[in-house]
Design a protein around this motif. Structure first.
Motif, PDB file in Angstrom:
ATOM      1  N   MET A   1       0.828  -1.209   0.000  1.00 22.31           N
ATOM      2  CA  MET A   1       0.000   0.000   0.000  1.00 22.31           C
ATOM      3  C   MET A   1       0.862   1.258   0.000  1.00 22.31           C
ATOM      4  O   MET A   1       0.606   2.220  -0.716  1.00 22.31           O
ATOM      5  N   ALA A   2       1.929   1.221   0.809  1.00 23.22           N
ATOM      6  CA  ALA A   2       2.813   2.381   0.887  1.00 23.22           C
ATOM      7  C   ALA A   2       3.455   2.657  -0.461  1.00 23.22           C
ATOM      8  O   ALA A   2       3.610   3.813  -0.866  1.00 23.22           O
ATOM      9  N   ASP A   3       3.835   1.576  -1.175  1.00 24.24           N
ATOM     10  CA  ASP A   3       4.445   1.744  -2.491  1.00 24.24           C
ATOM     11  C   ASP A   3       3.466   2.375  -3.474  1.00 24.24           C
ATOM     12  O   ASP A   3       3.840   3.220  -4.292  1.00 24.24           O
ATOM     13  N   GLU A   4       2.205   1.971  -3.391  1.00 23.25           N
ATOM     14  CA  GLU A   4       1.192   2.529  -4.288  1.00 23.25           C
ATOM     15  C   GLU A   4       0.988   4.017  -4.018  1.00 23.25           C
ATOM     16  O   GLU A   4       0.853   4.820  -4.947  1.00 23.25           O
ATOM     17  N   ILE A   5       0.968   4.380  -2.734  1.00 29.59           N
ATOM     18  CA  ILE A   5       0.807   5.796  -2.379  1.00 29.59           C
ATOM     19  C   ILE A   5       2.000   6.599  -2.875  1.00 29.59           C
ATOM     20  O   ILE A   5       1.845   7.692  -3.441  1.00 29.59           O
ATOM     21  N   ASN A   6       3.203   6.049  -2.695  1.00 30.66           N
ATOM     22  CA  ASN A   6       4.403   6.760  -3.139  1.00 30.66           C
ATOM     23  C   ASN A   6       4.398   6.957  -4.653  1.00 30.66           C
ATOM     24  O   ASN A   6       4.764   8.027  -5.150  1.00 30.66           O
ATOM     25  N   LYS A   7       3.949   5.929  -5.393  1.00 30.50           N
ATOM     26  CA  LYS A   7       3.852   6.067  -6.848  1.00 30.50           C
ATOM     27  C   LYS A   7       2.861   7.159  -7.222  1.00 30.50           C
ATOM     28  O   LYS A   7       3.104   7.952  -8.136  1.00 30.50           O
ATOM     29  N   SER A   8       1.749   7.209  -6.503  1.00 32.92           N
ATOM     30  CA  SER A   8       0.749   8.241  -6.772  1.00 32.92           C
ATOM     31  C   SER A   8       1.315   9.633  -6.502  1.00 32.92           C
ATOM     32  O   SER A   8       1.101  10.572  -7.278  1.00 32.92           O
ATOM     33  N   LEU A   9       2.053   9.757  -5.414  1.00 32.17           N
ATOM     34  CA  LEU A   9       2.634  11.053  -5.061  1.00 32.17           C
ATOM     35  C   LEU A   9       3.668  11.492  -6.095  1.00 32.17           C
ATOM     36  O   LEU A   9       3.735  12.670  -6.464  1.00 32.17           O
ATOM     37  N   GLN A  10       4.463  10.550  -6.581  1.00 33.47           N
ATOM     38  CA  GLN A  10       5.458  10.889  -7.598  1.00 33.47           C
ATOM     39  C   GLN A  10       4.788  11.277  -8.919  1.00 33.47           C
ATOM     40  O   GLN A  10       5.284  12.138  -9.650  1.00 33.47           O
ATOM     41  N   LYS A  11       3.652  10.650  -9.216  1.00 29.98           N
ATOM     42  CA  LYS A  11       2.899  11.036 -10.412  1.00 29.98           C
ATOM     43  C   LYS A  11       2.362  12.460 -10.282  1.00 29.98           C
ATOM     44  O   LYS A  11       2.333  13.218 -11.256  1.00 29.98           O
ATOM     45  N   ILE A  12       1.946  12.808  -9.075  1.00 26.28           N
ATOM     46  CA  ILE A  12       1.466  14.174  -8.834  1.00 26.28           C
ATOM     47  C   ILE A  12       2.602  15.170  -9.065  1.00 26.28           C
ATOM     48  O   ILE A  12       2.417  16.220  -9.701  1.00 26.28           O
ATOM     49  N   ALA A  13       3.787  14.827  -8.564  1.00 24.80           N
ATOM     50  CA  ALA A  13       4.949  15.694  -8.767  1.00 24.80           C
ATOM     51  C   ALA A  13       5.255  15.845 -10.253  1.00 24.80           C
ATOM     52  O   ALA A  13       5.563  16.944 -10.732  1.00 24.80           O
ATOM     53  N   ALA A  14       5.162  14.737 -10.996  1.00 27.69           N
ATOM     54  CA  ALA A  14       5.412  14.788 -12.439  1.00 27.69           C
ATOM     55  C   ALA A  14       4.372  15.653 -13.145  1.00 27.69           C
ATOM     56  O   ALA A  14       4.693  16.387 -14.090  1.00 27.69           O
ATOM     57  N   MET A  15       3.126  15.589 -12.678  1.00 22.51           N
ATOM     58  CA  MET A  15       2.068  16.408 -13.275  1.00 22.51           C
ATOM     59  C   MET A  15       2.338  17.894 -13.043  1.00 22.51           C
ATOM     60  O   MET A  15       2.184  18.724 -13.957  1.00 22.51           O
ATOM     61  N   VAL A  16       2.738  18.242 -11.825  1.00 17.62           N
ATOM     62  CA  VAL A  16       3.039  19.647 -11.524  1.00 17.62           C
ATOM     63  C   VAL A  16       4.175  20.142 -12.418  1.00 17.62           C
ATOM     64  O   VAL A  16       4.117  21.246 -12.975  1.00 17.62           O
ATOM     65  N   LYS A  17       5.190  19.314 -12.585  1.00 13.54           N
ATOM     66  CA  LYS A  17       6.303  19.693 -13.461  1.00 13.54           C
ATOM     67  C   LYS A  17       5.829  19.872 -14.899  1.00 13.54           C
ATOM     68  O   LYS A  17       6.203  20.837 -15.582  1.00 13.54           O
ATOM     69  N   THR A  18       4.980  18.960 -15.372  1.00  8.76           N
ATOM     70  CA  THR A  18       4.469  19.035 -16.743  1.00  8.76           C
ATOM     71  C   THR A  18       3.671  20.316 -16.963  1.00  8.76           C
ATOM     72  O   THR A  18       3.769  20.957 -18.020  1.00  8.76           O
ATOM     73  N   ILE A  19       2.898  20.699 -15.967  1.00  4.04           N
ATOM     74  CA  ILE A  19       2.109  21.935 -16.068  1.00  4.04           C
ATOM     75  C   ILE A  19       3.028  23.141 -16.224  1.00  4.04           C
ATOM     76  O   ILE A  19       2.797  24.017 -17.070  1.00  4.04           O
ATOM     77  N   HIS A  20       4.078  23.182 -15.436  1.00  5.82           N
ATOM     78  CA  HIS A  20       4.998  24.324 -15.524  1.00  5.82           C
ATOM     79  C   HIS A  20       5.789  24.307 -16.828  1.00  5.82           C
ATOM     80  O   HIS A  20       6.111  25.366 -17.376  1.00  5.82           O
ATOM     81  N   GLU A  21       6.087  23.112 -17.336  1.00  4.26           N
ATOM     82  CA  GLU A  21       6.739  23.026 -18.648  1.00  4.26           C
ATOM     83  C   GLU A  21       5.809  23.556 -19.735  1.00  4.26           C
ATOM     84  O   GLU A  21       6.236  24.301 -20.626  1.00  4.26           O
TER      85      GLU A  21
END
Length: 252
Positions: free
Chosen positions: A1-21
């Protein structure tokens, strides 16, 4: 479960970066590109909190951190809002810190020599910055290239073909032969009994100068060159500059 949450959080970070790009917010894109992002649950004793509440920590490459230092507080506020807007997690805190694992201290005794030549002064600063930022053998090879260029430029500045004759008439004094040019400069400028002490000093240093140039050559071509090799090259280059500066000053 922790791994799934961490993957979700990293995807959120990638989305924020994509928005700024996409919106061409270059400072934010650079910050996120050169950061290691981690997430930690926020727990305060006695306060009912959601397991979906997190603190964001960005460990930023030191050079990027220094570049953006004055605007990092405002960037932190914007990024926290961005993370909250694009997810159903709650991000209550954000901390932006330099990544000290990527920060290398150059020996404090390695200092550039101030000379009358701006180009040489700037090149020394560049050499020491490269040394501080270097992490692998390709970086160390580039230090060798830069050292060679500095010595080449130094020779071009001080060598006068109409004045500085080499002891060996057959020596190649063309533009690329900076070792021969510097050698001719030293021996010509330190002729005479009045320069005996300085000449004795320089004679003792000429061998070191030649070894420095050889070291720069070796650093450029050595495939497995390491930091000690590159650092010795930088120190030796600055030492040669100091010798030439001393001789140039004695002429004034």
């Amino acid at each position: 479960m922790a791994d799934e949450i961490n993957k979700s959080l990293q995807k959120i970070a990638a989305m924020v970066k994509t928005i700024h790009e996409a919106t061409r917010n270059n400072a934010y894109t650079e910050l996120l590109t050169y950061s290691v992002i981690s997430f930690d649950n926020v727990w305060n004793p006695g306060v009912i909190q959601s397991a979906r509440e997190f603190k964001i920590t960005l460990h930023v490459h030191p050079d990027v951190y220094v570049k953006l230092y004055t605007i990092i507080p405002s960037m932190a506020k914007t990024l926290r809002n961005d993370f909250n807007r694009v997810s159903n997690y709650e991000f209550s805190e954000i901390e932006i810190l330099p990544d000290y694992d990527k920060f290398t201290l150059v020996d404090a005794t390695i200092q550039p020599v101030f000379t009358p030549w701006d180009e040489i002064n700037q090149s020394q600063e560049k050499l020491l910055v490269m040394l501080r930022q270097s992490t692998d053998h390709l970086d160390f090879q580039n230090i060798g290239n830069t050292a060679r260029t500095i010595l080449q430029n130094l020779a071009d500045i001080v060598y006068d073909p109409s004045r500085h004759a080499h002891e060996d008439p057959s020596a190649d004094m063309s533009a690329g032969k900076f070792k021969n040019r510097l050698n001719a400069y030293i021996h010509t400028e330190l002729k005479g009994s009045g320069n005996e002490e300085l000449r004795n000093f320089a004679d003792a240093q000429i061998t070191a100068m030649k070894k420095t140039i050889d070291l720069a050559n070796a650093t450029t071509h050595k495939l497995n060159v390491g930091r000690p090799f590159a650092e010795a090259c930088a120190v030796g280059t600055i030492h040669v500059i100091s010798i030439i500066k001393t001789i140039n000053k004695s002429k004034a």
